[in-house]
Design an enzyme around this catalytic site. Structure first.
Site, PDB file in Angstrom:
ATOM      1  N   MET A   1      54.977  40.706  30.979  1.00  0.00           N
ATOM      2  CA  MET A   1      55.559  39.884  32.042  1.00  0.00           C
ATOM      3  C   MET A   1      56.431  38.747  31.495  1.00  0.00           C
ATOM      4  O   MET A   1      56.339  37.610  31.948  1.00  0.00           O
ATOM      5  CB  MET A   1      54.437  39.321  32.929  1.00  0.00           C
ATOM      6  CG  MET A   1      53.555  40.389  33.544  1.00  0.00           C
ATOM      7  SD  MET A   1      54.481  41.578  34.545  1.00  0.00           S
ATOM      8  CE  MET A   1      54.796  40.573  35.991  1.00  0.00           C
TER       9      MET A   1
ATOM     10  N   HIS B   1      58.812  50.442  35.074  1.00  0.00           N
ATOM     11  CA  HIS B   1      58.859  49.615  36.284  1.00  0.00           C
ATOM     12  C   HIS B   1      58.389  50.466  37.458  1.00  0.00           C
ATOM     13  O   HIS B   1      58.805  51.619  37.584  1.00  0.00           O
ATOM     14  CB  HIS B   1      60.280  49.100  36.517  1.00  0.00           C
ATOM     15  CG  HIS B   1      60.380  48.221  37.719  1.00  0.00           C
ATOM     16  ND1 HIS B   1      59.859  46.948  37.755  1.00  0.00           N
ATOM     17  CD2 HIS B   1      60.891  48.445  38.946  1.00  0.00           C
ATOM     18  CE1 HIS B   1      60.060  46.423  38.950  1.00  0.00           C
ATOM     19  NE2 HIS B   1      60.689  47.317  39.692  1.00  0.00           N
TER      20      HIS B   1
ATOM     21  N   SER C   1      46.695  49.333  31.348  1.00  0.00           N
ATOM     22  CA  SER C   1      46.359  50.740  31.615  1.00  0.00           C
ATOM     23  C   SER C   1      47.477  51.683  31.143  1.00  0.00           C
ATOM     24  O   SER C   1      47.204  52.799  30.702  1.00  0.00           O
ATOM     25  CB  SER C   1      46.026  50.967  33.091  1.00  0.00           C
ATOM     26  OG  SER C   1      47.159  50.837  33.905  1.00  0.00           O
TER      27      SER C   1
HETATM   28  C1  GRF Z   1      52.471  48.526  36.025  1.00  0.00           C
HETATM   29  O1  GRF Z   1      52.571  48.870  37.386  1.00  0.00           O
HETATM   30  C2  GRF Z   1      53.829  48.416  35.400  1.00  0.00           C
HETATM   31  O2  GRF Z   1      54.754  49.340  35.882  1.00  0.00           O
HETATM   32  C3  GRF Z   1      54.244  47.027  35.828  1.00  0.00           C
HETATM   33  O3  GRF Z   1      53.072  46.262  35.710  1.00  0.00           O
HETATM   34  C4  GRF Z   1      51.925  47.113  35.843  1.00  0.00           C
HETATM   35  C5  GRF Z   1      51.136  46.959  34.579  1.00  0.00           C
HETATM   36  O4  GRF Z   1      49.901  47.635  34.632  1.00  0.00           O
HETATM   37  N1  GRF Z   1      55.367  46.569  35.047  1.00  0.00           N
HETATM   38  P1  GRF Z   1      49.078  47.890  33.299  1.00  0.00           P
HETATM   39  O5  GRF Z   1      48.925  46.557  32.591  1.00  0.00           O
HETATM   40  O6  GRF Z   1      49.810  48.896  32.468  1.00  0.00           O
HETATM   41  O7  GRF Z   1      47.753  48.400  33.775  1.00  0.00           O
END
Ligand code: GRF
Length: 207
Positions: A94, A113, A17
């Site tokens: 990740m 983050h 997202s």
């Molecule tokens: C977000 O909250 C980001 O800050 C964290 O993981 C989540 C990823 O969400 N590192 P998306 O894949 O961008 O929807």
């Protein structure tokens, strides 16, 4: 789309997202970054579909087929260089990156983050924030360094922690702020406004 801007890649592992927020922001004619590539380390990442539909080049570099982190990072580096990428946005990516990669791309990789760093780096951020009883939570965009969620801060946004919040409700409130903050931080990084990372707090947008 900002077609004369910094050539930018977005690295994802899942939903994507934040990637979507960046892609949509970069459509503005005056945006100083062009999203030229989306890379996922997971073949099934939902975000890849959006990127493909948006006509953006995608690349899957599946970490499971590499012997170790060093080999994965070499493949990542090669993919970015082949696409002549200037800037990299980590968006729900990740994987920890090796010091070799961090050094090679120093001040050209930014990360988001979901906490007000330096509080609550790492995983389970929202649970730990609730357990600590903080009254303000938020999100941070920073330049990547070798430590987890460490590095010069580009921008932060704060949101309240409300009575009765659960991990999910807090995460959703922070995510909405992330979607505003990340495009703003990329704009700052790509336009050179952060040419001296670490020189101090740069921006504090209203959530
Ligand atoms: C977000 O909250 C980001 O800050 C964290 O993981 C989540 C990823 O969400 N590192 P998306 O894949 O961008 O929807």
């Amino acid at each position: 789309m900002g077609v004369t801007g910094k050539r930018t890649a977005i690295l994802i592992s899942g939903r994507g997202s934040n990637m979507r927020a960046l892609v949509e922001a970069a459509r503005a004619a005056d945006f100083p970054a062009e999203i030229v590539l989306v890379i996922s380390n997971r073949p099934a990442a939902a975000g890849l579909e959006f990127a493909r539909a948006a006509g953006i080049a995608t690349l899957v570099i599946d970490h499971k087929v590499y012997a170790d982190r060093a080999a994965f990072d070499r493949a990542l580096d090669a993919g970015l260089r082949q696409a002549r990428v200037d800037l990299v946005c980590l968006a729900g990516f990740m994987r920890l990156l090796t010091p070799w990669f961090v050094e090679r791309w120093l001040d050209r990789v930014i990360n988001i983050h979901p906490s007000l760093l330096p509080a609550f780096p790492g995983l389970d951020t929202h649970r730990r924030a609730l357990e600590a009883g903080v009254k303000l939570a938020g999100c941070t965009v920073h330049y990547l360094r070798a430590g987890t969620d460490d590095g010069p801060i580009i921008a932060q946004a704060a949101v309240p922690v409300l009575p009765g919040d659960t991990e999910n409700t807090l995460a959703a409130r922070i995510l909405a702020a992330e979607h505003k903050l990340y495009p703003l931080a990329l704009r700052l990084a790509a336009s050179g406004a952060t040419a001296r990372p670490g020189a101090g707090a740069l921006f504090n947008p209203a959530p």
